[in-house]
Scaffold this motif. Structure first.
Motif, mmCIF file in Angstrom:
data_model
loop_
_atom_site.group_PDB
_atom_site.id
_atom_site.type_symbol
_atom_site.label_atom_id
_atom_site.label_comp_id
_atom_site.label_asym_id
_atom_site.label_seq_id
_atom_site.Cartn_x
_atom_site.Cartn_y
_atom_site.Cartn_z
ATOM 1 N N ARG A 4 -29.587 -3.937 4.371
ATOM 2 C CA ARG A 4 -30.127 -4.849 3.360
ATOM 3 C C ARG A 4 -30.467 -6.173 4.039
ATOM 4 O O ARG A 4 -29.603 -6.795 4.641
ATOM 5 N N LYS A 31 -37.991 -4.146 -5.650
ATOM 6 C CA LYS A 31 -36.842 -4.526 -6.466
ATOM 7 C C LYS A 31 -35.671 -4.864 -5.544
ATOM 8 O O LYS A 31 -34.943 -3.975 -5.104
ATOM 9 N N TYR A 33 -31.991 -6.391 -4.248
ATOM 10 C CA TYR A 33 -30.635 -6.513 -4.769
ATOM 11 C C TYR A 33 -30.298 -7.994 -4.814
ATOM 12 O O TYR A 33 -30.881 -8.809 -4.116
ATOM 13 N N ARG A 34 -29.346 -8.348 -5.640
ATOM 14 C CA ARG A 34 -28.908 -9.742 -5.723
ATOM 15 C C ARG A 34 -27.489 -9.868 -5.185
ATOM 16 O O ARG A 34 -26.605 -9.101 -5.532
ATOM 17 N N ARG A 39 -31.549 -12.891 -2.530
ATOM 18 C CA ARG A 39 -32.125 -11.547 -2.606
ATOM 19 C C ARG A 39 -31.760 -10.772 -1.343
ATOM 20 O O ARG A 39 -31.693 -11.341 -0.255
ATOM 21 N N ARG A 40 -31.584 -9.485 -1.486
ATOM 22 C CA ARG A 40 -31.420 -8.579 -0.358
ATOM 23 C C ARG A 40 -32.358 -7.394 -0.560
ATOM 24 O O ARG A 40 -32.409 -6.821 -1.645
ATOM 25 N N SER A 42 -33.788 -3.613 0.554
ATOM 26 C CA SER A 42 -33.442 -2.342 1.180
ATOM 27 C C SER A 42 -34.424 -2.039 2.311
ATOM 28 O O SER A 42 -35.640 -2.013 2.092
#
Length: 199
Positions: A4, A31, A33-34, A39-40, A42
């Protein structure tokens, strides 16, 4: 394991700006990740997106061992240009002036980076020994795993000039001499000079 990445790392992988990534998020294209307020992204998702966006691009690669072979380097490039002319949307030209056994060649590292970022579909070379002196089949498998085909346009027969082969053999001997005997640089240079003088 799926990596990530922070937004700056993700933008470099995709070759787009941070603001473009934020826009793609709003559009639902990506989309992230939080993690708290950050933000992260993939890495696998980024690779899938690159795969969808990858243009019909290829690389041509030429190599010679020494600077006095620059004419041969240009001949290789010109020949490869003709081989791919009008067949692809984009052509990256990559070259090295270095031994075929040398690790960390700038041109070779550039090819790996282009393949890793899925910017190319194929690499064109004149003969296998232009890419590497040893382990050509391993390179084929490595690039294949990245979705990149290696095309030796003149077949698999090695066509190295005699002088270049001598230079590569000297490079091998120099490397092993230094590692096995811990020789100092000036002693290695003296040995190499003697080998060249005898050749």
């Amino acid at each position: 394991m799926n990596r990530r990445l922070r937004i700056g790392e993700a933008s470099r992988v995709l070759g787009v700006s941070v603001s473009t990534l934020r826009r793609w998020e709003r559009e639902g294209k990506l989309k992230p990740y939080r993690v708290g307020k950050e933000r992260r992204y993939s890495y696998e998702q980024l690779m899938e997106l690159l795969g969808e966006k990858r243009a019909d691009a290829v690389a041509i690669y030429a190599r010679v061992s020494s600077r006095d072979q620059k004419k041969d380097l240009e001949r290789q490039l010109e020949y490869l240009r003709k081989c791919v002319e009008g067949k692809h949307q984009k052509v990256y030209e990559v070259k090295d002036i270095a031994s075929g056994i040398k690790e960390g060649r700038k041109g070779l590292l550039k090819l790996i980076e282009l393949a890793r970022l899925r910017k190319i579909r194929a690499i064109y070379i004149t003969y296998p020994d232009r890419l590497t002196r040893f382990g050509f089949d391993y390179f084929v498998e490595f690039f294949k795993a990245l979705g990149v085909e290696i095309i030796a346009v003149n077949g698999k027969e090695f066509k190295e000039p005699e002088k270049e082969l001598v230079e590569d053999l000297i490079a091998i001997l120099t490397s092993f001499a230094g590692k096995l005997y811990g020789m100092r640089a000036n002693k290695i240079k003296k040995m190499v000079k003697e080998l060249r003088d005898e050749g």
